[in-house]
Design a protein around this motif. Structure first.
Motif, PDB file in Angstrom:
ATOM      1  N   GLY A 183       0.803  -1.216   0.000  1.00 55.63           N
ATOM      2  CA  GLY A 183       0.000   0.000   0.000  1.00 55.63           C
ATOM      3  C   GLY A 183       0.834   1.262   0.000  1.00 55.63           C
ATOM      4  N   SER A 184       2.150   1.104   0.231  1.00 58.64           N
ATOM      5  CA  SER A 184       3.053   2.252   0.151  1.00 58.64           C
ATOM      6  C   SER A 184       3.230   2.664  -1.312  1.00 58.64           C
ATOM      7  CB  SER A 184       4.409   1.901   0.764  1.00 58.64           C
ATOM      8  OG  SER A 184       4.298   1.598   2.139  1.00 58.64           O
ATOM      9  N   HIS A 185       3.792   3.848  -1.516  1.00 58.62           N
ATOM     10  CA  HIS A 185       4.022   4.339  -2.871  1.00 58.62           C
ATOM     11  C   HIS A 185       5.407   4.942  -2.990  1.00 58.62           C
ATOM     12  CE1 HIS A 185      -0.326   3.908  -3.123  1.00 58.62           C
ATOM     13  NE2 HIS A 185      -0.293   4.225  -4.405  1.00 58.62           N
ATOM     14  N   LEU A 186       6.032   4.752  -4.143  1.00 54.75           N
ATOM     15  CA  LEU A 186       7.290   5.399  -4.492  1.00 54.75           C
ATOM     16  C   LEU A 186       6.991   6.555  -5.438  1.00 54.75           C
ATOM     17  CD1 LEU A 186      10.404   5.645  -4.822  1.00 54.75           C
ATOM     18  CD2 LEU A 186      10.214   3.910  -6.649  1.00 54.75           C
ATOM     19  N   VAL A 187       7.443   7.754  -5.068  1.00 57.71           N
ATOM     20  CA  VAL A 187       7.335   8.941  -5.921  1.00 57.71           C
ATOM     21  C   VAL A 187       8.756   9.361  -6.262  1.00 57.71           C
ATOM     22  CG1 VAL A 187       6.481  11.300  -6.114  1.00 57.71           C
ATOM     23  CG2 VAL A 187       5.215   9.631  -4.725  1.00 57.71           C
ATOM     24  N   LEU A 188       9.107   9.329  -7.553  1.00 61.43           N
ATOM     25  CA  LEU A 188      10.497   9.552  -7.947  1.00 61.43           C
ATOM     26  C   LEU A 188      10.582  10.447  -9.166  1.00 61.43           C
ATOM     27  CD1 LEU A 188      13.334   6.947  -8.016  1.00 61.43           C
ATOM     28  CD2 LEU A 188      12.811   8.161 -10.151  1.00 61.43           C
ATOM     29  N   THR A 189      11.538  11.370  -9.142  1.00 62.88           N
ATOM     30  CA  THR A 189      11.871  12.149 -10.329  1.00 62.88           C
ATOM     31  C   THR A 189      13.361  12.021 -10.588  1.00 62.88           C
ATOM     32  OG1 THR A 189      12.341  14.235  -9.184  1.00 62.88           O
ATOM     33  CG2 THR A 189      10.047  13.825  -9.850  1.00 62.88           C
ATOM     34  N   HIS A 190      13.743  12.221 -11.852  1.00 60.25           N
ATOM     35  CA  HIS A 190      15.138  12.030 -12.247  1.00 60.25           C
ATOM     36  C   HIS A 190      15.420  12.912 -13.462  1.00 60.25           C
ATOM     37  CE1 HIS A 190      18.884  10.115 -13.370  1.00 60.25           C
ATOM     38  NE2 HIS A 190      18.794   9.245 -12.367  1.00 60.25           N
ATOM     39  N   SER A 191      16.599  13.499 -13.494  1.00 54.98           N
ATOM     40  CA  SER A 191      16.987  14.310 -14.648  1.00 54.98           C
ATOM     41  C   SER A 191      17.242  13.422 -15.860  1.00 54.98           C
ATOM     42  CB  SER A 191      18.236  15.128 -14.316  1.00 54.98           C
ATOM     43  OG  SER A 191      19.283  14.282 -13.893  1.00 54.98           O
ATOM     44  N   THR A 192      16.979  13.978 -17.026  1.00 56.67           N
ATOM     45  CA  THR A 192      17.164  13.240 -18.266  1.00 56.67           C
ATOM     46  C   THR A 192      17.700  14.184 -19.335  1.00 56.67           C
ATOM     47  OG1 THR A 192      16.045  11.840 -19.918  1.00 56.67           O
ATOM     48  CG2 THR A 192      14.797  13.710 -19.053  1.00 56.67           C
ATOM     49  N   ALA A 193      18.338  13.596 -20.332  1.00 59.53           N
ATOM     50  CA  ALA A 193      18.798  14.388 -21.478  1.00 59.53           C
ATOM     51  C   ALA A 193      17.904  14.153 -22.690  1.00 59.53           C
ATOM     52  CB  ALA A 193      20.243  14.029 -21.809  1.00 59.53           C
ATOM     53  N   GLU A 198      22.433  16.746 -26.086  1.00 59.27           N
ATOM     54  CA  GLU A 198      23.834  16.988 -25.751  1.00 59.27           C
ATOM     55  C   GLU A 198      24.053  18.233 -24.899  1.00 59.27           C
ATOM     56  OE1 GLU A 198      27.797  16.699 -25.203  1.00 59.27           O
ATOM     57  OE2 GLU A 198      26.404  15.138 -25.894  1.00 59.27           O
ATOM     58  N   PRO A 199      23.343  19.360 -25.116  1.00 55.94           N
ATOM     59  CA  PRO A 199      23.564  20.519 -24.238  1.00 55.94           C
ATOM     60  C   PRO A 199      23.368  20.190 -22.749  1.00 55.94           C
ATOM     61  CG  PRO A 199      22.357  21.209 -26.176  1.00 55.94           C
ATOM     62  CD  PRO A 199      22.450  19.704 -26.249  1.00 55.94           C
ATOM     63  N   MET A 200      22.391  19.362 -22.424  1.00 52.35           N
ATOM     64  CA  MET A 200      22.179  18.977 -21.033  1.00 52.35           C
ATOM     65  C   MET A 200      23.338  18.126 -20.531  1.00 52.35           C
ATOM     66  SD  MET A 200      20.490  18.974 -18.219  1.00 52.35           S
ATOM     67  CE  MET A 200      18.840  19.627 -18.564  1.00 52.35           C
ATOM     68  N   LEU A 201      23.803  17.187 -21.346  1.00 51.69           N
ATOM     69  CA  LEU A 201      24.918  16.341 -20.944  1.00 51.69           C
ATOM     70  C   LEU A 201      26.181  17.166 -20.737  1.00 51.69           C
ATOM     71  CD1 LEU A 201      24.331  13.292 -23.325  1.00 51.69           C
ATOM     72  CD2 LEU A 201      23.783  13.451 -20.895  1.00 51.69           C
ATOM     73  N   GLN A 202      26.403  18.153 -21.606  1.00 60.04           N
ATOM     74  CA  GLN A 202      27.582  18.996 -21.475  1.00 60.04           C
ATOM     75  C   GLN A 202      27.521  19.838 -20.208  1.00 60.04           C
ATOM     76  OE1 GLN A 202      30.336  18.930 -23.111  1.00 60.04           O
ATOM     77  NE2 GLN A 202      31.265  20.659 -22.011  1.00 60.04           N
ATOM     78  N   VAL A 203      26.351  20.375 -19.907  1.00 60.59           N
ATOM     79  CA  VAL A 203      26.180  21.158 -18.677  1.00 60.59           C
ATOM     80  C   VAL A 203      26.484  20.291 -17.462  1.00 60.59           C
ATOM     81  CG1 VAL A 203      24.402  22.127 -17.174  1.00 60.59           C
ATOM     82  CG2 VAL A 203      24.614  22.936 -19.523  1.00 60.59           C
ATOM     83  N   THR A 216      23.971  13.005 -12.925  1.00 62.39           N
ATOM     84  CA  THR A 216      23.939  12.312 -14.196  1.00 62.39           C
ATOM     85  C   THR A 216      22.513  12.291 -14.726  1.00 62.39           C
ATOM     86  OG1 THR A 216      24.617  10.278 -15.347  1.00 62.39           O
ATOM     87  CG2 THR A 216      23.531  10.006 -13.210  1.00 62.39           C
ATOM     88  N   ALA A 217      22.406  12.098 -16.025  1.00 58.93           N
ATOM     89  CA  ALA A 217      21.099  11.964 -16.669  1.00 58.93           C
ATOM     90  C   ALA A 217      20.872  10.504 -17.030  1.00 58.93           C
ATOM     91  CB  ALA A 217      21.027  12.828 -17.929  1.00 58.93           C
ATOM     92  N   ARG A 218      19.604  10.086 -16.984  1.00 56.46           N
ATOM     93  CA  ARG A 218      19.255   8.743 -17.428  1.00 56.46           C
ATOM     94  C   ARG A 218      18.016   8.822 -18.313  1.00 56.46           C
ATOM     95  NH1 ARG A 218      21.108   7.626 -11.887  1.00 56.46           N
ATOM     96  NH2 ARG A 218      23.057   6.439 -12.101  1.00 56.46           N
TER      97      ARG A 218
END
Length: 266
Positions: A183-193, A198-203, A216-218
């Motif tokens: 009944g529990s919940h996982l709420v997750l956010t993550h950066s992505t490119a 490529e501009p995000m990866l370079q930053v 890191t981005a995934r």
């Protein structure tokens, strides 16, 4: 902000929580944080849109967990510096008896959390200075406030992307989710490119070279992996701005560089 930082705080090195605070319009940051933030803004001007979209996602997700899932307990890891509409404010605004434990490894967050994270009389809030890489400490300490026999909302917003090794990050999330009752919940956010490429990866490479908090981005498929063992709620892992937007938000923000989702523990 005073320059009388504690010895554990290095104002010369940008920290993700303080840069994030700067992007959200906060005052709890140093010149090094603002300089790092401005360098990113020069390359990706819509960075603040992602920060605001993630906060709006948090609000919608917590409301769903309280209203629809009946959850009254939250473990928020990587909480960052307190701003408006923190997890406890959203949850206790709907259910005053809600209990929330915040976790972060930034000493500056600890200093502010003690003063700003006030609970409703019916509920409780607590703060633990700990690292996501130490789930045993987090689980042991949070058990003083949370009942692990009852459903818990595990909030991992913008924190797993600081674990550079993907397999390690999966193990850490799995360890935390595995400690939660049905009944529990996982709420997750993550950066992505996947939005900026490529501009995000370079930053990110440049931020890491500056000695700040590694990040890191995934991709979407990798982010979906964190929800293994849960029932991923519709619409799945999507841009934070597109996860069940409210009517007033539709069309307000396009896709942002943070993907998010909510999964139910069976």
């Amino acid at each position: 902000m005073s320059d009388s930082a504690s010895p554990a705080i290095d104002p010369q090195v940008p920290h993700s929580a303080r840069v994030w605070n700067y992007w959200l319009g906060g005052k709890d940051n140093y010149p090094a944080d603002r300089a790092a933030g401005d360098e990113v803004l020069a390359r990706i001007p819509d960075i603040p849109d992602g920060a605001r979209a993630e906060r709006a996602f948090l609000i919608r997700a917590v409301r769903h967990l309280v209203r629809e899932a009946g959850i009254r307990q939250f473990l928020d890891i990587g909480t960052g510096l307190p701003t408006m509409n923190n997890t406890h404010e959203v949850a206790q605004g709907l259910a005053p008896e809600s209990r929330i434990v915040y976790v972060d490894n930034d000493p500056l967050v600890m200093a502010h959390a003690r003063a700003l994270l006030d609970s409703s009389p019916e509920g409780a809030t607590d703060y633990i200075e700990a690292d996501l890489r130490d789930p045993a400490t987090i689980l042991d300490a949070s058990a003083a406030t949370l009942d692990f026999d009852r459903p818990i909302g595990l909030m991992l917003l913008g924190v797993v992307n600081h674990i550079m090794d993907t397999e390690e990050s999966y193990r850490l999330v799995s360890r935390l989710v595995g400690a939660l009752p049905p009944g529990s919940h996982l709420v997750l956010t993550h950066s992505t490119a996947e939005i900026h490429g490529e501009p995000m990866l370079q930053v990110m490479r440049e931020m890491n070279e500056r000695g700040g908090t590694p990040i890191t981005a995934r991709g979407r498929a990798e982010i979906e992996g964190y929800f293994s063992g849960t029932e991923l709620l519709e619409p799945g892992v999507v841009s934070c701005s597109l996860w069940r937007p409210e009517e007033a938000e539709v069309g307000a923000v396009s896709e942002v560089y943070l993907f998010g989702g909510v999964g139910r523990v069976g």
